[in-house]
Design a protein around this motif. Structure first.
Motif, mmCIF file in Angstrom:
data_model
loop_
_atom_site.group_PDB
_atom_site.id
_atom_site.type_symbol
_atom_site.label_atom_id
_atom_site.label_comp_id
_atom_site.label_asym_id
_atom_site.label_seq_id
_atom_site.Cartn_x
_atom_site.Cartn_y
_atom_site.Cartn_z
ATOM 1 N N TYR A 1 0.939 -1.066 0.078
ATOM 2 C CA TYR A 1 0.166 -0.316 0.156
ATOM 3 C C TYR A 1 1.429 1.093 0.218
ATOM 4 C CZ TYR A 1 -2.952 3.415 1.932
ATOM 5 O OH TYR A 1 -3.775 4.806 2.602
ATOM 6 N N ASP B 1 -6.578 -3.494 5.194
ATOM 7 C CA ASP B 1 -5.588 -3.660 4.777
ATOM 8 C C ASP B 1 -5.265 -3.595 2.967
ATOM 9 O OD1 ASP B 1 -5.758 -5.730 5.393
ATOM 10 O OD2 ASP B 1 -3.741 -6.344 6.285
ATOM 11 N N TYR C 1 -4.977 -0.724 -0.047
ATOM 12 C CA TYR C 1 -4.193 -1.082 -1.210
ATOM 13 C C TYR C 1 -5.129 -0.990 -2.551
ATOM 14 C CZ TYR C 1 -1.734 -2.738 -5.021
ATOM 15 O OH TYR C 1 -1.193 -2.632 -5.959
ATOM 16 N N THR D 1 -5.376 1.825 -3.929
ATOM 17 C CA THR D 1 -4.596 3.177 -4.719
ATOM 18 C C THR D 1 -4.620 2.617 -6.332
ATOM 19 O OG1 THR D 1 -2.630 1.573 -4.053
ATOM 20 C CG2 THR D 1 -3.143 2.979 -2.862
#
Length: 372
Positions: free
Chosen positions: A44, A130, A134, A137
């Motif tokens: 990430y 988490d 990621y 993005t």
């Protein structure tokens, strides 16, 4: 100009609606210090650090010949050496190159929009925060890729093809499945893996600087995406029953056959007046197509094996496709090379720009001294 005006055959509707299924999942666990999350959080962080602007990193002032956008050799064109080729003028051959380049990059464009939607779906449905971080993005990455391919097709080639039926079918199957891991499997492993191999083959063979830049920079992002899919699925699939793993393997087998059959480009030959049956026969006889198909699975097969989908039926399907031996390919090495090629291209480009700026300053100083 409207995109619709640039399609060789316009889509029947301006949009495609896929009914959403599955749950949107929220996580109330915000502690990012958990040791088990370190790998994804590192990815990430890399995803944040590596964001870039396609409007400035790519040199859009570079000229592109729309009738030879990629420097494609005659020998790789399906019609080369056939009775149709003998009748074609040089203008016809240039038009054929334009159509093939448009078809390839149009499928890249549609695939990137699909990747953007799938990444957004992962943000919505994946259980862990988490992974949501990621995927957010990656959604931005895929938006950038779609923007870039769209601009290349609009501004440099001036022609688009609509989405291939098999690619659309695999995208639909991926998005309609309610299981949260299926967008990973359908997009990150199959569609992205196939696209990466296609991007890489063109990147490594074209002598045209603009498409080389585009493909190298997109591939730098995609290397992270495939790493994300491998990481998430490898851990999750260790927990599944044999029956659940077989279901995923069936999806992979069907998807691989669909993607293999997508690659023929018979839509291009339709536009040159060649009957569909003959077009299919010509493409199946193409030596280049056979090589291309094998190369295209160079990223998928080792990834599928790595995440734990390697049952007997899947292995048999890969033997049938002639790609079984690719299971031992070094995927990490390929991804590292993707990163390095993009960084080297940047270094070369910006070194030349810096030299040009230094020369410009020196000339200005010399002119000033002469006038003084």
């Amino acid at each position: 100009m409207s995109t619709r005006d640039l399609y060789t055959t316009a889509p029947s509707t301006p949009s495609w609606q896929v009914p959403a299924t599955g749950a949107a999942r929220f996580s109330w666990e915000y502690d990012m210090e958990d040791a088990g999350r370190e790998r994804l959080l590192a990815l990430y962080q890399k995803g944040k650090d590596k964001q870039w602007d396609g409007a400035t990193r790519i040199d859009w002032d570079l000229e592109v010949d729309p009738y030879d956008p990629l420097g494609t050799p005659d020998e790789v064109l399906t019609l080369h050496g056939t009775r149709h080729w003998a009748k074609m003028t040089e203008k016809d051959k240039g038009e054929l190159r334009r159509h093939y380049s448009s078809w390839q990059f149009s499928q890249f464009l549609h695939g990137e929009q699909g990747a953007m939607v799938c990444a957004a779906r992962i943000v919505e449905s994946v259980p862990d925060l988490d992974a949501k971080f990621y995927s957010a993005t990656q959604t931005m990455d895929e938006a950038r890729h779609a923007e870039i391919y769209g601009r290349f097709l609009h501004d440099k080639i001036g022609m688009l093809y609509r989405i291939n039926d098999n690619l659309q079918s695999l995208l639909g199957d991926t998005l309609r499945d309610s299981r949260w891991d299926m967008p990973y499997l359908g997009m990150q492993v199959l569609i992205e893996g196939l696209a990466l191999a296609a991007f890489g083959m063109i990147r490594d063979t074209t002598d045209k600087p603009l498409p080389k830049q585009i493909l190298a920079y997109v591939m730098q992002d995609e290397a992270r995406h495939v790493a994300f899919g491998r990481m998430a699925l490898r851990d999750y699939y260790k927990q599944l029953s044999d029956a659940e793993l077989r279901e995923r393997e069936e999806f992979v087998i069907e998807g691989c056959y669909l993607m293999r059959d997508r690659l023929r480009g018979v839509e291009v030959l339709d536009n040159f007046g060649i009957p569909r049956k003959e077009a299919e026969e010509l493409t199946e006889q193409s030596e280049f197509l056979h090589l291309f198909r094998k190369l295209l699975f160079s990223r998928i097969v080792p990834c599928v094996k790595d995440i734990g989908l390697w049952g007997e039926r899947l292995q048999k399907a890969y033997l049938d496709m002639g790609v079984f031996d690719l299971g031992d390919s070094n995927l990490d090495l390929l991804m590292t090379q993707d990163e390095e090629i993009a960084e080297q291209l940047d270094a070369e480009r910006f070194a030349k720009e810096e030299q040009a700026r230094v020369a410009e300053v020196a000339d200005a100083i010399a002119d000033g001294a002469a006038q003084g």
